[in-house]
Design a protein around this motif. Structure first.
Motif, PDB file in Angstrom:
ATOM      1  N   LYS A 110      -0.848   4.607  -0.968  1.00 42.95           N
ATOM      2  CA  LYS A 110      -1.940   5.177  -0.169  1.00 42.95           C
ATOM      3  C   LYS A 110      -1.433   6.372   0.636  1.00 42.95           C
ATOM      4  O   LYS A 110      -0.236   6.559   0.811  1.00 42.95           O
ATOM      5  CB  LYS A 110      -2.544   4.114   0.748  1.00 42.95           C
TER       6      LYS A 110
ATOM      7  N   THR B 173      -6.732   4.883   3.723  1.00 37.93           N
ATOM      8  CA  THR B 173      -6.318   6.283   3.764  1.00 37.93           C
ATOM      9  C   THR B 173      -6.640   6.819   5.151  1.00 37.93           C
ATOM     10  O   THR B 173      -7.709   6.544   5.697  1.00 37.93           O
ATOM     11  CB  THR B 173      -7.055   7.095   2.696  1.00 37.93           C
TER      12      THR B 173
ATOM     13  N   PHE C 141       0.814  -1.216   0.000  1.00 36.10           N
ATOM     14  CA  PHE C 141       0.000   0.000   0.000  1.00 36.10           C
ATOM     15  C   PHE C 141       0.851   1.271   0.000  1.00 36.10           C
ATOM     16  O   PHE C 141       0.452   2.299   0.562  1.00 36.10           O
ATOM     17  CB  PHE C 141      -0.940   0.001   1.218  1.00 36.10           C
TER      18      PHE C 141
ATOM     19  N   GLU D 141      -9.144  -1.402   2.973  1.00 38.30           N
ATOM     20  CA  GLU D 141      -8.312  -0.568   2.104  1.00 38.30           C
ATOM     21  C   GLU D 141      -9.114   0.530   1.430  1.00 38.30           C
ATOM     22  O   GLU D 141      -8.593   1.607   1.148  1.00 38.30           O
ATOM     23  CB  GLU D 141      -7.621  -1.466   1.063  1.00 38.30           C
TER      24      GLU D 141
END
Length: 542
Positions: free
Chosen positions: A23, A243, A20, A215
């Protein structure tokens, strides 16, 4: 046989680092709004871990944080446990004396400090016996300060390795974090979280019938990062790649509403007083809240009127959860089961409950005659156990009063309905005993806050010559109603919903109800302030 792979905080971090990295973390500090990718956060976190190691932090050492919700605090959440040290988040809203006690009792070696909290630490520094280094969490030049040695966070990072390798952590039951309870009597009590407990608790936050963080979410963490690890949300969000929006210091309801709108927040979590303030802001200005799929509420019981406002007026799903410092904190979550097809009113009422136990945790409810019936009438104390529930307090003889026979005795009095959903009736110390019968201050408060004129309500038991105790309602009116004489109207409103002997003998209207550092009503202060209010009174009000 299965592989014996330890569950650890760096395992969570490295998963996000690998999958990730694109992100984003949106972080508000005194310097403004900052945006970092998880890839950038990864390098900064490894730099911090290296810097702490160079400062002499070793396995098992405590590193204290006195900081708000921002990216540097998030970096500390992972850097400290990942080198085998213990993340100690310190409640900056406690008294200076309590903060000094906590730092000394935990034996913190290093303190990470936000700039606005520096004066507080400077004032208590002569009383700190174990701290060897102070780090200012800022990108500005170091001020003149009596704290020695004092380091710049950003300078330390600049001088450290962004590819620093974490040492191996083989024991998942090793301490990774700690937090102290908000003390109502005596000194705060320490709770130690293990790597295993943090990982399992974060996993529970991702369950579909829990908060279901994933996610795809943008999570605004309003609950302070110094309070029970911000309910574990920073750990879960990093692991799952969510986020994150971190609102920083001294935020306002207006700022929260603006962040929800501008960042398209999907999930946010905080205590009822936060959401009461947001509702007040929504009455003043129009905001687009359509991105929200859930407002998480915990810390104390959510008033029915507040739940109804989010669900019906603003069309925002409202989720009520229950937990405490000793439980990491999540243990129960309010949701209807698939076959519960009651009326809309039944659905709203169910959302004010504390709900069902989250998978992995267990409860029993014990009254004077043993375990209570699941009839939603018989009351008893809630007892809990599970893999992310503490078994003792840190170096504290009061453990024996709370942890007995493998169960955590919460001190919360609850009822349980036939489906297993719990409803907190009161704290054991806040139940009001009048004429030999029990009165729930929480039920009275929640009903009072459904009155259109009432902004906040707190009910406490006051000594009474004839009845032992009688309830007194302390009420903050909404701005539109301030100055109006509404005592009789509000008492009559209660008469339609409670037995006569439950009705408070009187109402006092106040400008503000005292609150703890995490937004809970300080009933002890109100009881002390009004302890002589019913002196000479012998009758229950008509």
């Amino acid at each position: 046989m299965m592989m014996n792979v330890p569950l650890t905080v760096p395992m969570m971090f490295e998963h996000a680092e690998r999958y990730f990295s694109k992100k984003v973390v949106i972080s508000r500090t005194a310097g403004g709004i900052h945006r970092f990718t998880y890839g950038e956060i990864s390098q900064r976190t490894r730099r911090l871990a290296h810097a702490l190691e160079k400062l002499g932090v070793q396995k098992g050492d405590r590193v204290g944080t006195l900081a708000w919700n921002h990216h540097r605090h998030l970096e500390a959440y992972f850097a400290i446990p990942s080198i085998g040290a213990v993340l100690h988040t310190i409640n900056i809203r406690l008294s200076p004396q309590q903060i000094a006690y906590i730092i000394n009792h935990a034996e913190d070696n290093v303190l990470l400090i936000d700039p606005d909290i520096l004066p507080l630490v400077e004032a208590i520094a002569p009383h700190l016996s174990t701290v060897k280094a102070f780090v200012l969490m800022s990108n500005t030049d170091l001020p003149d300060s009596p704290l020695k040695p004092l380091y710049s966070y950003e300078t330390l990072l600049a001088e450290s390795d962004p590819a620093f390798s974490f040492p191996s952590i083989e024991d998942e039951n090793q301490a990774a974090g700690m937090c102290y309870t908000s003390a109502t009597t005596g000194n705060p009590k320490g709770v130690v979280y293990t790597h295993r407990s943090i990982v399992l608790h974060a996993m529970a936050l991702g369950l579909a019938d829990s908060t279901a963080v994933s996610e795809r979410d943008t999570v605004l963490t309003v609950v302070p990062m110094f309070h029970v690890n911000a309910w574990g949300l920073p750990f879960a969000c990093v692991w799952f790649g969510s986020t994150q929006v971190l609102p920083g210091p001294y935020f306002t309801p207006q700022l929260l509403a603006e962040l929800i709108e501008s960042e398209q927040v999907t999930v946010t979590g905080g205590v009822p007083t936060i959401w009461l303030g947001l509702l007040k802001e929504l009455e003043q200005k129009v905001y687009n809240l359509s991105s929200l799929r859930g407002v998480l509420c915990g810390g104390s019981a959510a008033p029915l009127a507040m739940v109804r406002a989010f669900e019906e007026k603003w069309k925002v799903p409202f989720y009520h959860a229950y937990g405490m410092t000793e439980t990491s904190p999540l243990v129960s979550f309010a949701r209807l089961k698939s076959y519960q097809d009651g009326s809309e009113e039944d659905r709203i009422q169910s959302l004010t409950r504390q709900g069902y136990m989250v998978q992995g945790t267990e409860m029993k409810v014990v009254g004077a005659e043993g375990e209570v019936k699941w009839d939603d009438r018989e009351m008893g104390e809630l007892l809990l156990r599970g893999p992310w529930i503490a078994s003792e307090y840190y170096r504290d003889e009061r453990s024996d009063d709370t942890f007995k026979d493998g169960w955590l005795h919460t001190g919360d009095v609850v009822t349980v309905d036939e489906e297993g959903s719990i409803k907190v009736v009161d704290r054991t110390k806040d139940l009001i005993k009048s004429g030999g019968e029990w009165i729930s201050s929480v039920d009275l408060e929640n009903t009072l806050m459904t009155h259109e004129a009432v902004f906040e309500a707190c009910v406490v038991g006051i000594p009474h010559e004839k009845w032992e105790e009688r309830p007194l309602a302390c009420i903050v009116l909404k701005d539109l109603y301030k100055g109006q004489n509404l005592k009789l109207e509000i008492l009559q409103f209660l008469h339609t919903q409670f037995a006569r002997w439950w009705i408070p003998d009187d109402i006092v209207f106040v400008d503000e109800i005292p609150k703890s550092g995490v937004g809970k009503f300080l009933k002890r202060e109100l009881r002390e302030q009004w302890q002589d209010y019913y002196v000479g009174s012998t009758t229950v009000i008509d």
